[in-house]
Motif scaffolding. Structure first.
Motif, short mmCIF file in Angstrom:
data_model
loop_
_atom_site.label_atom_id
_atom_site.label_comp_id
_atom_site.label_asym_id
_atom_site.label_seq_id
_atom_site.Cartn_x
_atom_site.Cartn_y
_atom_site.Cartn_z
N THR A 118 18.48 -15.72 -3.71
CA THR A 118 19.91 -16.03 -3.71
C THR A 118 20.17 -17.49 -3.34
OG1 THR A 118 20.02 -15.17 -1.45
CG2 THR A 118 20.65 -13.68 -3.23
N LYS A 119 19.41 -18.01 -2.37
CA LYS A 119 19.62 -19.39 -1.94
C LYS A 119 18.55 -20.34 -2.48
CE LYS A 119 22.01 -18.09 2.31
NZ LYS A 119 22.03 -18.18 3.79
N ARG A 120 17.40 -19.80 -2.78
CA ARG A 120 16.30 -20.58 -3.34
C ARG A 120 15.93 -21.78 -2.47
NH1 ARG A 120 15.86 -20.34 -9.84
NH2 ARG A 120 16.32 -18.14 -10.07
N GLY A 121 15.91 -21.58 -1.18
CA GLY A 121 15.55 -22.67 -0.28
C GLY A 121 14.38 -22.36 0.62
N PHE A 122 13.88 -21.13 0.53
CA PHE A 122 12.80 -20.72 1.42
C PHE A 122 11.45 -21.00 0.75
CE2 PHE A 122 9.89 -17.75 3.50
CZ PHE A 122 10.21 -17.98 4.83
N PRO A 123 10.59 -21.80 1.39
CA PRO A 123 9.31 -22.19 0.78
C PRO A 123 8.26 -21.08 0.88
CG PRO A 123 9.47 -23.17 2.95
CD PRO A 123 10.78 -22.45 2.71
N ILE A 124 8.52 -19.98 0.25
CA ILE A 124 7.65 -18.81 0.37
C ILE A 124 6.23 -19.09 -0.12
CG2 ILE A 124 8.47 -17.92 -1.86
CD1 ILE A 124 7.34 -15.87 1.22
N LEU A 125 6.10 -19.93 -1.16
CA LEU A 125 4.77 -20.19 -1.71
C LEU A 125 3.88 -20.95 -0.73
CD1 LEU A 125 5.54 -21.06 -5.44
CD2 LEU A 125 4.80 -18.89 -4.45
N ASN A 158 0.83 -1.21 0.00
CA ASN A 158 0.00 0.00 0.00
C ASN A 158 0.86 1.26 0.00
OD1 ASN A 158 -2.30 -1.58 0.08
ND2 ASN A 158 -2.55 -1.43 2.30
N GLU A 159 2.01 1.17 0.66
CA GLU A 159 2.86 2.35 0.80
C GLU A 159 3.88 2.47 -0.33
OE1 GLU A 159 3.95 5.80 1.91
OE2 GLU A 159 2.46 4.76 3.14
N LYS A 160 4.46 1.34 -0.74
CA LYS A 160 5.59 1.38 -1.68
C LYS A 160 5.26 0.84 -3.07
CE LYS A 160 8.48 0.51 2.40
NZ LYS A 160 8.64 1.93 2.72
N GLY A 161 4.14 0.16 -3.19
CA GLY A 161 3.78 -0.42 -4.48
C GLY A 161 4.19 -1.88 -4.57
N VAL A 162 3.36 -2.68 -5.23
CA VAL A 162 3.58 -4.12 -5.30
C VAL A 162 4.90 -4.47 -5.98
CG1 VAL A 162 2.70 -6.31 -6.22
CG2 VAL A 162 1.11 -4.62 -5.29
N GLU A 163 5.19 -3.83 -7.10
CA GLU A 163 6.39 -4.18 -7.87
C GLU A 163 7.66 -3.92 -7.07
OE1 GLU A 163 8.61 -5.88 -10.53
OE2 GLU A 163 6.42 -5.83 -10.65
N LYS A 164 7.71 -2.82 -6.36
CA LYS A 164 8.89 -2.49 -5.57
C LYS A 164 9.08 -3.48 -4.43
CE LYS A 164 11.24 1.44 -3.43
NZ LYS A 164 11.18 2.89 -3.15
N VAL A 165 7.99 -3.84 -3.78
CA VAL A 165 8.06 -4.80 -2.67
C VAL A 165 8.47 -6.17 -3.17
CG1 VAL A 165 6.71 -6.01 -0.90
CG2 VAL A 165 6.38 -3.56 -1.26
N MET A 166 7.90 -6.60 -4.29
CA MET A 166 8.24 -7.92 -4.82
C MET A 166 9.69 -7.99 -5.29
SD MET A 166 5.67 -9.79 -4.27
CE MET A 166 6.29 -11.24 -5.13
N SER A 167 10.20 -6.91 -5.83
CA SER A 167 11.61 -6.87 -6.24
C SER A 167 12.52 -7.00 -5.02
CB SER A 167 11.92 -5.57 -6.98
OG SER A 167 11.23 -5.52 -8.20
N MET A 168 12.14 -6.33 -3.94
CA MET A 168 12.92 -6.41 -2.71
C MET A 168 12.92 -7.84 -2.16
SD MET A 168 12.36 -4.26 0.84
CE MET A 168 10.66 -4.83 1.01
N LEU A 169 11.76 -8.48 -2.16
CA LEU A 169 11.66 -9.85 -1.67
C LEU A 169 12.42 -10.82 -2.57
CD1 LEU A 169 7.88 -9.98 -0.63
CD2 LEU A 169 9.87 -9.81 0.88
N HIS A 170 12.36 -10.56 -3.86
CA HIS A 170 13.08 -11.41 -4.81
C HIS A 170 14.58 -11.35 -4.55
CE1 HIS A 170 14.95 -12.48 -8.72
NE2 HIS A 170 13.96 -13.35 -8.78
N ASP A 171 15.10 -10.16 -4.28
CA ASP A 171 16.53 -10.01 -3.99
C ASP A 171 16.91 -10.76 -2.72
OD1 ASP A 171 16.81 -8.44 -6.22
OD2 ASP A 171 16.69 -6.54 -5.13
N MET A 172 16.01 -10.78 -1.75
CA MET A 172 16.30 -11.44 -0.48
C MET A 172 16.24 -12.96 -0.57
SD MET A 172 14.27 -9.32 2.44
CE MET A 172 14.51 -7.56 2.67
N LEU A 173 15.24 -13.47 -1.27
CA LEU A 173 14.94 -14.90 -1.20
C LEU A 173 15.49 -15.72 -2.36
CD1 LEU A 173 11.22 -14.71 -0.01
CD2 LEU A 173 13.25 -15.13 1.39
#
Length: 348
Positions: free
Chosen positions: A223-230, A206-221
């Protein structure tokens, strides 16, 4: 004692003075005790001042040598411990590490206690100065404080997510990374809710926009591809499934901390969660319908038939697709009963 930072005497020299004389420990320079002055400048002297302060009850019997003595003229009445975790140049990693060593020394001397993290709002104060090393150390002592700390009656992640300044973006990243590390089993801090039922993820979007938030999460998660975010999205925020699938397709086939596949996690959550995930129901293979949950040992049809939100329609749908699973279920139940009976006979 108020000019330790300027003169920089050795720790040993200060220790010798405070052992011999009480007055320097209690003498105020205006409104501050020496330990309060040292909290922001001269932090390396904090442990020795606090230890001597306890002996001489500086600040009072329960003030922990002055560490918990509040500044009455400060609007927030911050004490020396709060000042210390909040002090230092903003985002100065080198100084932060030096101050971390002092924080560890306080912890080893039992001058920093686990309950302080929450009671003294230390995560908030370390966030404000982006003291990463101190913040991460404090979180390691009490990971639950990441969720339980409140600022203006809301969580840290909600509070900083709703702020508009660029500085708070780094704080949000700091909070999220710690959340993924210490609260991985609930999806980090993304899906905790505020008093209005709004998740931290929605608050950020709501504050930063979906695309910006998703890009930030993509950068975090990614790298290792082991976090079951889905797993967490399908269960806690199914309205965002497509958004997350676009960024994290690699997470579809992961297993969570319970060794559950994505399908099993949704089935185990509750029948009403499955109703929000028609795609999961439609995509269940014959093999998946015949596979027990690794934790509950229930077959999918049985998982849909339990609880206050039991979904008998889905239960019968799954049984119609694979009727043989009922035979397996009944056979395993009989075997379990037989094993229990044999064990009882042995005891007798």
């Amino acid at each position: 004692m108020h000019e330790l930072y300027d003169h920089k005497p050795s720790i040993e020299a200060v220790e010798k003075v405070v052992k011999e004389f009480t007055y320097p420990l209690k003498h105020k320079d205006g409104r501050f005790l020496p330990i309060q002055s040292a909290a922001s400048v001269g932090f390396e002297y904090l442990p020795v001042l606090a230890k001597a302060g306890i002996k001489h009850e500086v600040g009072g019997e329960d003030a922990r040598g002055g560490l918990l003595t509040a500044d009455p003229s400060d609007a927030d009445e911050q004490n020396a411990l709060q000042d210390f975790v909040n002090s230092g140049a903003y985002d100065d990693d080198e100084e932060d590490v030096k101050m971390l060593d002092v924080l560890k020394e306080l912890r080893e001397a039992d001058l920093l206690k686990k309950e302080d993290i929450l009671k003294q709002n230390l995560l908030l104060y370390s966030c404000l100065s982006l003291s990463k090393a101190r913040f991460e150390y404090l979180v390691s002592i009490d990971p639950d404080a990441l969720i339980e700390t409140k600022v203006r009656n809301t969580s840290l992640i909600h509070f900083f997510s709703s702020c508009k300044s660029e500085e708070t973006e780094e704080i949000v990243k700091l909070l999220l990374k710690s959340g993924f590390k210490y609260h991985a089993n609930i999806g980090g801090l993304l899906f905790i809710k505020d008093n209005h039922g709004t998740t931290a993820f929605d608050c950020m979007c709501n504050e930063k926009g979906v695309e910006k938030v998703m890009s930030m999460l993509h950068d975090m998660l990614s790298t290792k591809r082991g976090f079951p975010i889905l797993h967490h999205v399908f269960v806690k925020a199914p309205q965002h499934i497509l958004t997350f699938l676009q960024k994290f397709p690699w997470a579809y086939d992961l297993k969570d901390h319970n060794a559950r596949t994505l399908h099993q996690a949704v089935l185990a959550a509750a029948p009403d969660v499955m109703k929000k995930n028609h795609m999961i129901l439609a995509s269940l293979s014959d093999n998946q319908i015949q596979t027990k949950d690794p934790v509950t040992t229930l077959y999918p049809f049985a998982a849909m038939a339990v609880g206050e939100h039991a979904d008998l329609e889905t239960t019968f749908h799954l049984l119609r697709r694979q009727p043989s699973v009922m035979d397996r279920y009944l056979t395993s139940d009989i075997d379990d009963s037989s094993n229990r009976s044999r064990k009882k006979r042995r005891i007798g």
